[in-house]
Design a protein around this motif. Structure first.
Motif, PDB file in Angstrom:
ATOM      1  N   GLY A 127      37.753  -7.276  17.894  1.00 12.72           N
ATOM      2  CA  GLY A 127      37.459  -7.036  16.499  1.00 12.72           C
ATOM      3  C   GLY A 127      37.443  -5.558  16.154  1.00 12.72           C
ATOM      4  O   GLY A 127      38.117  -4.741  16.790  1.00 12.72           O
ATOM      5  N   PRO A 128      36.672  -5.176  15.126  1.00 14.03           N
ATOM      6  CA  PRO A 128      36.738  -3.802  14.600  1.00 14.03           C
ATOM      7  C   PRO A 128      36.011  -2.752  15.426  1.00 14.03           C
ATOM      8  O   PRO A 128      35.896  -1.616  14.989  1.00 14.03           O
ATOM      9  N   LEU A 129      35.515  -3.089  16.625  1.00 17.52           N
ATOM     10  CA  LEU A 129      34.747  -2.111  17.396  1.00 17.52           C
ATOM     11  C   LEU A 129      35.556  -0.865  17.704  1.00 17.52           C
ATOM     12  O   LEU A 129      35.045   0.262  17.632  1.00 17.52           O
ATOM     13  N   ILE A 130      36.833  -1.029  18.028  1.00 12.01           N
ATOM     14  CA  ILE A 130      37.656   0.142  18.348  1.00 12.01           C
ATOM     15  C   ILE A 130      37.792   1.060  17.144  1.00 12.01           C
ATOM     16  O   ILE A 130      37.928   2.293  17.290  1.00 12.01           O
ATOM     17  N   LEU A 131      37.717   0.497  15.921  1.00  7.88           N
ATOM     18  CA  LEU A 131      37.779   1.326  14.724  1.00  7.88           C
ATOM     19  C   LEU A 131      36.544   2.211  14.606  1.00  7.88           C
ATOM     20  O   LEU A 131      36.613   3.303  14.033  1.00  7.88           O
TER      21      LEU A 131
END
Length: 580
Positions: free
Chosen positions: A226-230
């Motif tokens: 999910g958006p964790l890398i963002l």
């Protein structure tokens, strides 16, 4: 690390480079390896295999995360549905589909090559993690080349390769090793764009390779977790923008084309899962999983500061050098290279410390920044000569403590002294002792190499010998082995009181998870059925069996330890008297 002016950059020696103990064999290996990128890559892959393969094939499924991921993937393979994610009849929408696709590809490939029983072999589900861990080591080397010399980049990669936390994640079939790979790729590309701007390079037409790597890595990271890398990328950009009062370097990453490319990669599956499940996936993954971590999810709450305490264990053997490098890193914090790495490290670390739910692997994507910062101080010969040097004793303390705990634990649980582990333990202690005794600022490389070798021997002792011998820690494997030895064909099982995902993975998707009364009813419905009843549920099983007139006997009893709940368990395998 990069510097705009003529002054030597942080991470580059201020005096002519001299070989450190050139006669020492381990140092000579590094001298040979660093003569080409190909040799470096081969060397790091070899180190990764030596550090990560012990126990890789022999350790049974570990509860709960690994077993949940593996079971959901197994159901994908069984059903042929590679869009929906399920654990038995329940949807599993906490994470996107990326890791399941990678695991399914490994299992399907093994089946196509003729490997019997491939869906039940847990090591196949670990292959993406192994690839992710080794790939992350190689990418740490690549990312470090933007900041330090080739020799220094090798040492940064070795710190990551030998770190305790990455060694654990490389052996678990879940998302975190692959997520690390995507984060290091994205940050390495971003670093090159940022540092080229800091050096004043006028790139009217910047290379496409940096944005291609950056946006592809972001897309892969989103599909994995999910958006964790963002968050990692976004907080780094925000911190640099505040410090520099400018983000003029961002166009070098071609954000318009990059965003379009990222959406092309991630949208098809998100559209497919929305078509299939509606808003359920987004509410479960974002609301039910990510936002719930702001509170103490699944009893994993802890106060701020836990990750800093765990760092000295999870980043061993690089942790002692990181502590000695800290003062120099602080002094160099406004130099562009150090500034970028600190922007990668500090904001996200603060977020993780502030969030109540804490698990050790959350901060793993920040460790490459620590490794590169540490090597920057190592190459510049500015490691602390203060009381921090006493931390070199940690190179011996960790093997000593781990060896004692492993051997005592094995004797306590199995009544066996695991003699096979002792030579590896002894070697780990010897090399850890060398790392400690031989350390000084001029021989830091030699000390670190000895510590890495100690980590290799420790991996063989703990993962290769001790853990596979601790069968009481893996009761599901013992239960599955008992069911495979029954005389009837196609045994069916119901479990009461012991509902760990590893049991479902090893005994079959159709395994019924119920209570003691339900297990008795299940047993009464036909032959070749088995009730797996934990001691706490036996009373209700017996009372229900008496009420329905069920005649049964005990096929086996398995005593073990439920590591996910931290308590001993005793599981009886009941069968009806009509079952052989």
């Amino acid at each position: 690390m990069a510097e705009t002016y003529a002054k030597p950059r942080f991470g580059e020696p201020r005096e002519p480079k001299n070989l450190v103990n050139p006669g020492h064999r381990l140092v000579r290996v590094i001298e040979f390896v660093t003569s080409s990128h190909t040799r470096v890559a081969a060397f790091l892959i070899l180190c990764g295999l030596v550090l990560f393969l012990p126990g890789f094939f022999r350790i049974p499924p570990v509860d709960r995360d690994e077993a949940r991921f593996a079971q959901a993937t197994k159901q994908m393979v069984e059903s042929g549905d590679f869009v929906d994610i399920r654990f038995q009849d329940d949807v599993r929408y906490k994470k996107p589909v990326g890791i399941y696709w990678l695991q399914a590809a490994a299992v399907e490939s093994a089946s196509a090559l003729g490997l019997s029983g491939a869906p039940l072999r847990i090591w196949l589900y670990r292959i993406p993690s192994l690839i992710g861990a080794i790939g992350a080591v190689l990418l740490t080397y690549w990312a470090a080349l933007a900041f330090v010399t080739r020799r220094g980049a090798v040492f940064a990669a070795l710190m990551m390769c030998s770190s305790v936390l990455l060694g654990v994640e490389a052996r678990l079939g879940k998302t975190d090793a692959m997520l690390l790979l995507t984060v290091v790729a994205a940050m390495g590309a971003m670093a090159r764009a940022y540092l080229s701007w800091q050096r004043g390079e006028d790139l009217a037409h910047p290379p496409w390779s940096w944005p291609a790597i950056f946006w592809t890595a972001l897309a892969a990271g989103i599909l994995l977790k999910g958006p964790l890398i963002l968050m990692f990328a976004g907080l780094t950009i925000a911190a640099l923008g505040i410090l520099d009062r400018s983000v003029a370097w961002l166009p070098r990453l071609r954000p318009v084309w990059g965003l379009m490319w990222m959406l092309v990669l991630v949208l098809p599956w998100f559209v497919a899962i929305f078509w299939r499940a509606g808003e359920a996936f987004f509410s479960d993954s974002i609301g039910g999983d990510m936002l719930s971590k702001l509170s103490a999810q699944e009893s994993h709450g802890a106060p701020p500061g836990l990750y800093l305490l765990l760092f000295w264990i999870t980043f061993w053997p690089g942790a002692p050098l990181a502590g000695m490098a800290a003062p120099a890193v602080w002094r160099a914090r406004r130099e562009p290279g150090a500034q970028f790495l600190l922007a990668w490290l500090v904001p996200s670390w603060i977020v993780f410390e502030a969030v109540l739910t804490k698990l050790p692997h959350y901060v793993l994507p920040l460790y490459p920044a620590v490794a590169i910062l540490t090597v920057g101080a190592l190459e510049r010969r500015v490691l602390s000569r203060s009381w921090l040097m006493r931390g070199a004793a940690w190179w011996f303390a960790i093997p000593a403590a781990t060896s004692i705990i492993a051997v005592i634990g094995a004797i306590t649980l199995t009544r066996q002294p695991v003699f096979l582990a002792w030579p590896f333990v002894a070697a780990a202690l010897i090399f850890g002792l060398f790392a400690w005794w031989l350390y000084d600022d001029g021989r830091a490389e030699r000390a670190l190499l000895n510590a890495v070798v100690a980590a290799m021997f420790l991996a063989f002792a703990v993962y290769g010998v001790v853990l596979p011998a601790l069968t009481p820690l893996f009761p599901s494997a013992e239960i599955a082995r008992a069911l495979r030895n029954v005389a009837c064909a196609g045994p069916k099982a119901a479990a009461a009181g012991f509902h760990e995902p590893s049991l479902v993975f090893m005994t079959g998707t159709s395994t019924v998870l119920t209570d003691g009364s339900g297990a008795a009813d299940f047993l009464a419905q036909g032959s070749c059925r088995f009730a797996l009843v934990e001691k706490s549920s036996e009373r209700s099983f017996v009372l229900r069996a008496e009420a329905i007139g069920l005649r049964y006997n005990v096929a086996n009893r398995i005593d073990g330890y439920n590591i996910s709940q931290g308590r001993a368990v005793s599981i009886s395998i009941f069968r009806s008297e009509t079952t052989e």
